[in-house]
Write a protein that holds these residues in place. Structure first.
Motif, PDB file in Angstrom:
ATOM      1  N   ASP A 141       7.072  -2.741   5.289  1.00 35.79           N
ATOM      2  CA  ASP A 141       5.570  -2.958   4.814  1.00 35.79           C
ATOM      3  C   ASP A 141       5.272  -4.553   5.021  1.00 35.79           C
ATOM      4  N   ASP A 158      -4.695   0.335   4.464  1.00 38.48           N
ATOM      5  CA  ASP A 158      -5.387   1.013   5.731  1.00 38.48           C
ATOM      6  C   ASP A 158      -5.722   2.655   5.329  1.00 38.48           C
ATOM      7  N   ARG A 159      -6.047   3.314   6.245  1.00 37.44           N
ATOM      8  CA  ARG A 159      -6.674   4.814   5.910  1.00 37.44           C
ATOM      9  C   ARG A 159      -5.402   5.517   5.336  1.00 37.44           C
ATOM     10  N   ASP A 160      -3.947   5.079   5.811  1.00 43.61           N
ATOM     11  CA  ASP A 160      -2.973   5.787   5.552  1.00 43.61           C
ATOM     12  C   ASP A 160      -2.509   5.382   4.127  1.00 43.61           C
ATOM     13  N   GLY A 161      -2.957   4.361   3.580  1.00 36.87           N
ATOM     14  CA  GLY A 161      -2.507   3.790   2.273  1.00 36.87           C
ATOM     15  C   GLY A 161      -1.442   2.708   2.477  1.00 36.87           C
ATOM     16  N   LYS A 162      -1.092   2.363   3.540  1.00 32.11           N
ATOM     17  CA  LYS A 162      -0.355   1.294   4.009  1.00 32.11           C
ATOM     18  C   LYS A 162      -1.023  -0.158   3.954  1.00 32.11           C
TER      19      LYS A 162
END
Length: 439
Positions: A158, A344-348
């Motif tokens: 991350d 981001d869109r994936d929550g990362k």
């Protein structure tokens, strides 16, 4: 006060404290002790080898009635088979007390394995201090689970360091395997865990366009000047990143950098010619080091070319500094106006590639330099001499020719080509600092 009734939750709740401790007994050794403070403690009371024993089973209501009764029955069954449950419990507690923490396991691994069998043991030590100890140091090694390993690796991923995540996993896996081999642990929590990031092919070579982009975008990256110059010097000299960052003024003799045997992979002293471009990078490093240390301009600088910012220790920058610097530059965190991570869109956590170059490692810069030398027509023997690759077979014994002249020509030729690549103008010298040689 005695009771032969079967305990119920209502009965236990209604037990009121007195001025002194008192016991309520259900029978067959199952009892509750009520202390003046109102606390109610479960016990199994039994006789073993002629001695009366009191085995604490927990406190009510933290340990409910059903759980306490079941624990009592388990202990009673052990007594029937000739096992003292209290002595067994005390032995287990002592074993756990003596079981090593992760910090202690790490120390034993470094002393008994890494320092004895790994030339790069200091890299293991740095990774342990940076990522393993802060997360697990105080925990018992036996308590680390597969889930703990996965979460540790995801945390490294991350922050935008996939290669570091893989390297850390390899270290953790080796350390726990070491513990199993030495009978410190029965099992490794790394079993079934896969490397967190796809392995990057080891034949990665930067193209001319990528070299130009990398070189010119370094200043836009959040890294120290020491890291920037060291990365450039890896590309210019084609030497190993770990050898470059440890460069000391004692190793520089005129236009040559003499690496002592204890600092190189094959344990043999190695001579590296410092091209015009290499000397310019080092001159800039010397000037900044003098300024930081308050050394007058007319005095010589003596010390590491890429010193650690920790002034309390006289050493070069961290062995992993270049890997971390490149990793962060390739995946820098995106922050909002409040300096919080953007997802981001994936929550990362979102990242941006500030070098604008596809993934590579510092060692790939060395491979890139060697590849371009080969494309320019340099002989394999000369390139191997530049890279300090160990000779094999009979040639290792009989060919003691050092190729100094050829190495000088090859590195000067590569320097000129690199200048042309990074500026777009052949023969133009990059203005990166004083032309003077390192003092």
């Amino acid at each position: 006060m005695k009771s032969r009734i079967r305990f119920t939750d209502l009965y236990i709740k209604n037990l009121k404290p007195m001025e002194k401790d008192f016991w309520a007994r259900e029978g067959l050794g199952f009892a509750v002790r009520v202390v003046p403070s109102g606390e109610k403690l479960w016990y199994y009371i039994y006789t073993f080898q002629g001695k009366k024993r009191y085995m604490w089973l927990g406190s009510y209501p933290a340990v409910p009635l059903a759980a306490a009764r079941e624990a009592c029955e388990v202990a009673r069954a052990k007594v029937k088979t000739g096992v003292d449950p209290l002595a067994q419990k005390e032995a287990e507690l002592e074993e756990r007390r003596r079981a090593p923490t992760v910090a202690e396991l790490c120390a034993e691994y470094l002393e008994r394995h890494a320092k004895q069998f790994k030339r790069s043991w200091q890299k293991d030590e740095q990774m342990i201090k940076r990522d393993v100890l802060p997360e697990w140091g105080k925990r018992k090694a036996r308590d680390i689970t597969k889930r703990d390993v996965v979460l540790l690796l995801e945390k490294i991923m991350d922050r935008g360091a996939p290669v570091q995540a893989n390297t850390t996993f390899a270290l953790v896996r080796k350390m726990f395997n070491f513990a199993v081999e030495r009978d410190i642990l029965e099992h490794t929590p790394c079993h079934g865990v896969k490397p967190p990031a796809p392995k990057v092919a080891r034949d990665r070579v930067l193209s001319e366009a990528e070299i130009r982009t990398f070189w010119n975008n370094l200043d836009a990256c959040a890294m120290s000047n020491e890291s920037r110059r060291a990365l450039k010097l890896v590309l210019v000299t084609a030497q190993r990143p770990g050898e470059v960052i440890g460069m000391h003024t004692d190793e520089i003799k005129g236009d040559w950098w003499i690496l002592p045997g204890e600092r190189v992979k094959n344990k043999k002293s190695h001579r590296v010619y410092l091209s015009t471009l290499a000397r310019e990078i080092l001159a800039e490093a010397v000037a900044e080091n003098k300024e930081k240390q308050g050394i007058p301009g007319d005095q010589e600088y003596h010390g590491f070319m890429f010193p650690s910012p920790q002034r309390a220790k006289v050493q070069s920058i961290d062995p992993q500094a270049l890997i971390v610097a490149v990793g962060r530059a390739l995946a820098s965190p995106v922050l909002d106006q409040n300096f919080k991570r953007v997802l981001d869109r994936d929550g990362k956590p979102a990242t941006v590639n500030r070098l604008d170059v596809a993934h590579f490692t510092p060692h790939d810069l060395r491979r890139t330099a060697a590849t371009f030398m080969a494309e320019s027509g340099e002989m394999d023997e000369v390139i191997d001499a530049v890279l300090n690759h160990a000779k094999q077979g009979v040639i290792r014994v009989y060919n003691q020719f050092k190729y100094d002249a050829q190495k000088q020509a090859a590195l000067e030729s590569w320097s000129r080509r690199l200048i042309g690549i990074t500026t777009g103008v052949k023969g133009k010298v990059i203005a990166i600092g004083s032309r003077s040689k390192p003092a």
